[in-house]
Design a protein around this motif. Sequence first.
Motif, mmCIF file in Angstrom:
data_model
loop_
_atom_site.group_PDB
_atom_site.id
_atom_site.type_symbol
_atom_site.label_atom_id
_atom_site.label_comp_id
_atom_site.label_asym_id
_atom_site.label_seq_id
_atom_site.Cartn_x
_atom_site.Cartn_y
_atom_site.Cartn_z
ATOM 1 N N SER A 191 0.817 -1.218 0.000
ATOM 2 C CA SER A 191 0.000 0.000 0.000
ATOM 3 C C SER A 191 0.851 1.269 0.000
ATOM 4 C CB SER A 191 -0.933 0.001 1.207
ATOM 5 O OG SER A 191 -0.186 -0.015 2.414
ATOM 6 N N ARG A 192 2.143 1.150 0.326
ATOM 7 C CA ARG A 192 3.019 2.325 0.381
ATOM 8 C C ARG A 192 3.989 2.398 -0.798
ATOM 9 N NH1 ARG A 192 1.512 0.933 5.387
ATOM 10 N NH2 ARG A 192 1.218 2.614 6.929
ATOM 11 N N VAL A 193 3.934 1.413 -1.700
ATOM 12 C CA VAL A 193 4.841 1.375 -2.849
ATOM 13 C C VAL A 193 4.179 2.080 -4.021
ATOM 14 C CG1 VAL A 193 6.067 -0.099 -4.474
ATOM 15 C CG2 VAL A 193 5.926 -0.747 -2.062
ATOM 16 N N ASN A 238 14.620 -2.048 -6.675
ATOM 17 C CA ASN A 238 14.477 -0.911 -5.760
ATOM 18 C C ASN A 238 13.002 -0.543 -5.693
ATOM 19 O OD1 ASN A 238 17.198 -0.693 -5.202
ATOM 20 N ND2 ASN A 238 17.561 1.042 -6.574
ATOM 21 N N LEU A 239 12.493 -0.399 -4.474
ATOM 22 C CA LEU A 239 11.109 0.033 -4.290
ATOM 23 C C LEU A 239 11.097 1.533 -4.004
ATOM 24 C CD1 LEU A 239 9.749 -2.842 -1.978
ATOM 25 C CD2 LEU A 239 9.741 -2.707 -4.479
ATOM 26 N N ILE A 240 10.289 2.261 -4.740
ATOM 27 C CA ILE A 240 10.122 3.697 -4.499
ATOM 28 C C ILE A 240 8.778 3.893 -3.810
ATOM 29 C CG2 ILE A 240 9.852 5.957 -5.550
ATOM 30 C CD1 ILE A 240 11.802 3.254 -7.352
ATOM 31 N N LEU A 241 8.835 4.341 -2.557
ATOM 32 C CA LEU A 241 7.613 4.528 -1.783
ATOM 33 C C LEU A 241 6.931 5.832 -2.176
ATOM 34 C CD1 LEU A 241 8.821 3.339 1.761
ATOM 35 C CD2 LEU A 241 8.008 1.994 -0.194
ATOM 36 N N LYS A 242 5.696 5.972 -1.721
ATOM 37 C CA LYS A 242 4.914 7.162 -2.053
ATOM 38 C C LYS A 242 5.492 8.422 -1.411
ATOM 39 C CE LYS A 242 0.681 4.517 -2.736
ATOM 40 N NZ LYS A 242 -0.711 4.253 -2.289
ATOM 41 N N ASN A 243 6.274 8.269 -0.314
ATOM 42 C CA ASN A 243 6.920 9.428 0.300
ATOM 43 C C ASN A 243 8.336 9.637 -0.232
ATOM 44 O OD1 ASN A 243 8.236 7.282 1.445
ATOM 45 N ND2 ASN A 243 7.752 7.796 3.576
ATOM 46 N N LEU A 252 8.420 2.955 7.438
ATOM 47 C CA LEU A 252 8.058 3.357 6.077
ATOM 48 C C LEU A 252 7.356 4.707 6.041
ATOM 49 C CD1 LEU A 252 6.825 -0.062 4.641
ATOM 50 C CD2 LEU A 252 9.138 0.899 4.676
ATOM 51 N N ASP A 253 6.926 5.196 7.185
ATOM 52 C CA ASP A 253 6.256 6.495 7.237
ATOM 53 C C ASP A 253 7.199 7.610 7.682
ATOM 54 O OD1 ASP A 253 3.872 5.262 6.496
ATOM 55 O OD2 ASP A 253 3.306 4.841 8.579
#
Length: 334
Positions: A246-248, A260-265, A293-294
């Motif tokens: 949900s954050r990716v 590499n995962l780029i998060l929404k932030n 992650l936040d």
Amino acid sequence: MPRVATPPPIDISAPSRLDLSAQRPRTSRARKPPPPQDRLTQRKLFFRRVKRSLKPGLWFLVIASVFIVGFELVRSLPSAAPAPKAAETAAIVAAPSSSPLADFAAALGLRVTSVQIKGADTTDTDLLHQAIGVKPGDPTLGFSLQAIRDQVEQLGPVQSAVVSRELPGTLVVTVTERNAYAIWQTVSNGQTKFVLIDKQGNVIADQDAAEAKRREPSLLLLSGEDAPANATTLVTELQAVPAVLSRVAAAQHVDGLRWNLILKNRTVVKLPTENEDAAIGQLAALQASLQLLDRPVEVIDLRQAGRLVVKPYPAPAPPAKQGATQKQATQKHE
């Protein structure tokens, strides 16, 4: 004295049989006269003769029609022969057959009245009609169902198609579309493009990626030359951990080895080359305990097993003092 003969006794118990029929007078029934027969006029006699003479012809037409329809239906069934080439298929579909049998059946009323398309939710209807190549008024038996199916299945969003006739004049095309699995960011002729891919990593042509993203916000954005071929494994592992998925916002395949995962932030999570599912599970545990992650961090590095490296954003530079700023400006002016 002489003997006198006595008469025989009379049997009074047996009734005397009388012939009553002889006593009844015979009466004859009056027969009705036969009804007068109407004499046929010359016109009725003519039409009766014509009707009798037409019966063999009508039977011949019925038998011929059944034979033609059966022959065309058998001819239109899919065969085990190899599919025609794209150019040949397009020519067949674009120009319906004008065989004598099809023309004869069309003269009897077998013409297309409607073309029904089912299952096409995202495929462009104009492209479908162009691929089908049949319009109302064409002979119902004047085209090949196999050729239409091959042409429709060449469209990008279409996975498979079933084409059938419903006599006397309906053509039904049932489409099974490909499900969009992710969005792939690629470069073509120096320009960045966004295309849809399915679960097998195949590109879905003739589809708008932006429109698909609006329909399905959960579609993941992928980048990297061989990202489509490795997308299924990554997406499956992320779907098993909803707290991370949900954050990716996107995923980048690096050097054909890892993700590499780029998060929404905008935090970048560097996954290892092997056991990336364990690293994703470690992320979920860190999120549950520390809400990592936040947090505003720049990089979370999980490339080395048993080691976590968190790189925060660099601290902003302190604001310069007003006097020093004015002195610097004066020196620059001089």
